[in-house]
Design a protein around this motif. Sequence first.
Motif, PDB file in Angstrom:
ATOM      1  N   PHE A  78      -4.484-113.756   1.325  1.00  0.00           N
ATOM      2  CA  PHE A  78      -4.717-115.136   0.903  1.00  0.00           C
ATOM      3  C   PHE A  78      -5.284-116.004   2.028  1.00  0.00           C
ATOM      4  O   PHE A  78      -5.197-117.224   1.974  1.00  0.00           O
ATOM      5  N   SER A  79      -5.867-115.363   3.026  1.00  0.00           N
ATOM      6  CA  SER A  79      -6.564-116.115   4.065  1.00  0.00           C
ATOM      7  C   SER A  79      -7.825-116.720   3.452  1.00  0.00           C
ATOM      8  O   SER A  79      -8.276-116.274   2.385  1.00  0.00           O
ATOM      9  N   PRO A  80      -8.418-117.724   4.092  1.00  0.00           N
ATOM     10  CA  PRO A  80      -9.661-118.290   3.545  1.00  0.00           C
ATOM     11  C   PRO A  80     -10.741-117.244   3.298  1.00  0.00           C
ATOM     12  O   PRO A  80     -11.421-117.279   2.263  1.00  0.00           O
ATOM     13  N   ASP A  81     -10.905-116.286   4.213  1.00  0.00           N
ATOM     14  CA  ASP A  81     -11.927-115.249   4.031  1.00  0.00           C
ATOM     15  C   ASP A  81     -11.594-114.355   2.840  1.00  0.00           C
ATOM     16  O   ASP A  81     -12.480-113.984   2.056  1.00  0.00           O
ATOM     17  N   ASP A  82     -10.317-113.991   2.703  1.00  0.00           N
ATOM     18  CA  ASP A  82      -9.919-113.140   1.585  1.00  0.00           C
ATOM     19  C   ASP A  82     -10.033-113.880   0.260  1.00  0.00           C
ATOM     20  O   ASP A  82     -10.408-113.294  -0.766  1.00  0.00           O
ATOM     21  N   ARG A  83      -9.707-115.160   0.263  1.00  0.00           N
ATOM     22  CA  ARG A  83      -9.860-115.947  -0.959  1.00  0.00           C
ATOM     23  C   ARG A  83     -11.334-116.017  -1.370  1.00  0.00           C
ATOM     24  O   ARG A  83     -11.668-115.922  -2.542  1.00  0.00           O
ATOM     25  N   GLN A  84     -12.202-116.170  -0.366  1.00  0.00           N
ATOM     26  CA  GLN A  84     -13.633-116.211  -0.643  1.00  0.00           C
ATOM     27  C   GLN A  84     -14.101-114.904  -1.252  1.00  0.00           C
ATOM     28  O   GLN A  84     -14.851-114.886  -2.239  1.00  0.00           O
ATOM     29  N   ALA A 107      -9.083-117.055 -14.967  1.00  0.00           N
ATOM     30  CA  ALA A 107      -7.975-117.951 -14.618  1.00  0.00           C
ATOM     31  C   ALA A 107      -7.583-117.687 -13.170  1.00  0.00           C
ATOM     32  O   ALA A 107      -6.791-116.786 -12.876  1.00  0.00           O
ATOM     33  N   PHE A 108      -8.162-118.454 -12.260  1.00  0.00           N
ATOM     34  CA  PHE A 108      -7.928-118.305 -10.829  1.00  0.00           C
ATOM     35  C   PHE A 108      -7.738-119.682 -10.198  1.00  0.00           C
ATOM     36  O   PHE A 108      -8.436-120.629 -10.555  1.00  0.00           O
ATOM     37  N   VAL A 109      -6.833-119.775  -9.235  1.00  0.00           N
ATOM     38  CA  VAL A 109      -6.673-121.037  -8.506  1.00  0.00           C
ATOM     39  C   VAL A 109      -8.024-121.445  -7.946  1.00  0.00           C
ATOM     40  O   VAL A 109      -8.433-122.598  -8.065  1.00  0.00           O
ATOM     41  N   SER A 110      -8.731-120.493  -7.333  1.00  0.00           N
ATOM     42  CA  SER A 110     -10.061-120.720  -6.732  1.00  0.00           C
ATOM     43  C   SER A 110     -10.125-122.096  -6.063  1.00  0.00           C
ATOM     44  O   SER A 110     -10.813-122.988  -6.555  1.00  0.00           O
ATOM     45  N   PRO A 111      -9.422-122.261  -4.934  1.00  0.00           N
ATOM     46  CA  PRO A 111      -9.206-123.596  -4.375  1.00  0.00           C
ATOM     47  C   PRO A 111     -10.402-124.241  -3.694  1.00  0.00           C
ATOM     48  O   PRO A 111     -10.408-125.460  -3.515  1.00  0.00           O
ATOM     49  N   TYR A 112     -11.413-123.451  -3.327  1.00  0.00           N
ATOM     50  CA  TYR A 112     -12.507-124.016  -2.545  1.00  0.00           C
ATOM     51  C   TYR A 112     -13.758-124.267  -3.386  1.00  0.00           C
ATOM     52  O   TYR A 112     -14.236-123.380  -4.107  1.00  0.00           O
ATOM     53  N   GLN A 113     -14.281-125.468  -3.264  1.00  0.00           N
ATOM     54  CA  GLN A 113     -15.482-125.867  -4.007  1.00  0.00           C
ATOM     55  C   GLN A 113     -16.654-124.936  -3.704  1.00  0.00           C
ATOM     56  O   GLN A 113     -17.401-124.544  -4.610  1.00  0.00           O
ATOM     57  N   ILE A 157       6.351-117.871   1.580  1.00  0.00           N
ATOM     58  CA  ILE A 157       4.956-117.588   1.222  1.00  0.00           C
ATOM     59  C   ILE A 157       4.054-118.481   2.066  1.00  0.00           C
ATOM     60  O   ILE A 157       4.049-119.705   1.891  1.00  0.00           O
ATOM     61  N   PRO A 158       3.292-117.891   2.998  1.00  0.00           N
ATOM     62  CA  PRO A 158       2.374-118.705   3.808  1.00  0.00           C
ATOM     63  C   PRO A 158       1.080-118.974   3.062  1.00  0.00           C
ATOM     64  O   PRO A 158       0.770-118.309   2.070  1.00  0.00           O
ATOM     65  N   GLU A 159       0.337-119.951   3.520  1.00  0.00           N
ATOM     66  CA  GLU A 159      -0.983-120.267   2.974  1.00  0.00           C
ATOM     67  C   GLU A 159      -0.960-120.412   1.454  1.00  0.00           C
ATOM     68  O   GLU A 159      -1.779-119.834   0.732  1.00  0.00           O
ATOM     69  N   PHE A 160       0.001-121.196   0.976  1.00  0.00           N
ATOM     70  CA  PHE A 160       0.135-121.390  -0.468  1.00  0.00           C
ATOM     71  C   PHE A 160      -0.581-122.671  -0.870  1.00  0.00           C
ATOM     72  O   PHE A 160      -0.303-123.757  -0.352  1.00  0.00           O
ATOM     73  N   THR A 161      -1.492-122.548  -1.824  1.00  0.00           N
ATOM     74  CA  THR A 161      -2.330-123.674  -2.238  1.00  0.00           C
ATOM     75  C   THR A 161      -1.498-124.849  -2.742  1.00  0.00           C
ATOM     76  O   THR A 161      -0.621-124.692  -3.588  1.00  0.00           O
ATOM     77  N   GLY A 162      -1.790-126.027  -2.201  1.00  0.00           N
ATOM     78  CA  GLY A 162      -1.092-127.245  -2.589  1.00  0.00           C
ATOM     79  C   GLY A 162       0.058-127.587  -1.666  1.00  0.00           C
ATOM     80  O   GLY A 162       0.512-128.732  -1.621  1.00  0.00           O
ATOM     81  N   ILE A 163       0.542-126.573  -0.921  1.00  0.00           N
ATOM     82  CA  ILE A 163       1.661-126.801   0.007  1.00  0.00           C
ATOM     83  C   ILE A 163       1.191-126.614   1.444  1.00  0.00           C
ATOM     84  O   ILE A 163       1.181-127.559   2.229  1.00  0.00           O
ATOM     85  N   SER A 164       0.788-125.409   1.793  1.00  0.00           N
ATOM     86  CA  SER A 164       0.353-125.125   3.162  1.00  0.00           C
ATOM     87  C   SER A 164      -1.115-124.727   3.236  1.00  0.00           C
ATOM     88  O   SER A 164      -1.607-124.351   4.300  1.00  0.00           O
ATOM     89  N   ALA A 165      -1.801-124.776   2.122  1.00  0.00           N
ATOM     90  CA  ALA A 165      -3.244-124.517   2.062  1.00  0.00           C
ATOM     91  C   ALA A 165      -3.862-125.523   1.098  1.00  0.00           C
ATOM     92  O   ALA A 165      -3.207-125.965   0.143  1.00  0.00           O
TER      93      ALA A 165
END
Length: 202
Positions: A78-84, A107-113, A157-165
């Motif tokens: 769930f690092s930025p590179d892995d999310r990409q 249906a994905f969080v897909s947090p980055y524009q 859970i590290p790097e969790f969208t909305g909390i630590s990401a």
Amino acid sequence: MTQPVPNNVHWHDTTITKKQRQRLTGHKSFTLWFTGLSGSGKSTLANTLDQRLYEHNIKSYVLDGDNIRHGLNKDLGFSPDDRQENIRRIGEVANLFVDSGTVVLTAFVSPYQSDRQLARELLSHDEFIEIYVKCALEECEKRDPKGLYEKAREGIIPEFTGISAPYEAPENPELIVSTDELSIPEAVDKIFNYLKNRNLLS
């Protein structure tokens, strides 16, 4: 990171075209890209809409974030590179589904524009429909169907969208569905009517 295509790999055109497959199914094919925080209702909406489409003889398929990480993307974290890379692969798979004449619901969080934009650019302008499943963080935490927010708050859970990401909300989505204001049936009606009004189901 994405690797370039080797020089000795060449594109091979298929005999049957996308338009021919669409004529066979009797409807257009496109991607409905559900994005939003965990717990906002993306998977529930996608699956409920999938059922509605099935009842109207629309060929469709759901690509769910958790399910994909059990197979195709199980090697990604769930690092930025892995999310990409996660979203890049899903965009490519969605593109294949659309080419097959299928309506695909992702249906994905897909947090980055920027990642969502890359997925959009794989398809024609009228084949990518971004649906922002909008829900306040407080409401998502209150629901917390998988217990993820509690674990994220505890640092489990590290790097969790909305909390630590971060989560970058869509700037110009085709549709916004507020699931802290609408029931699931109401939200599905809104999406289904949008598709009908754009003549995408015939």
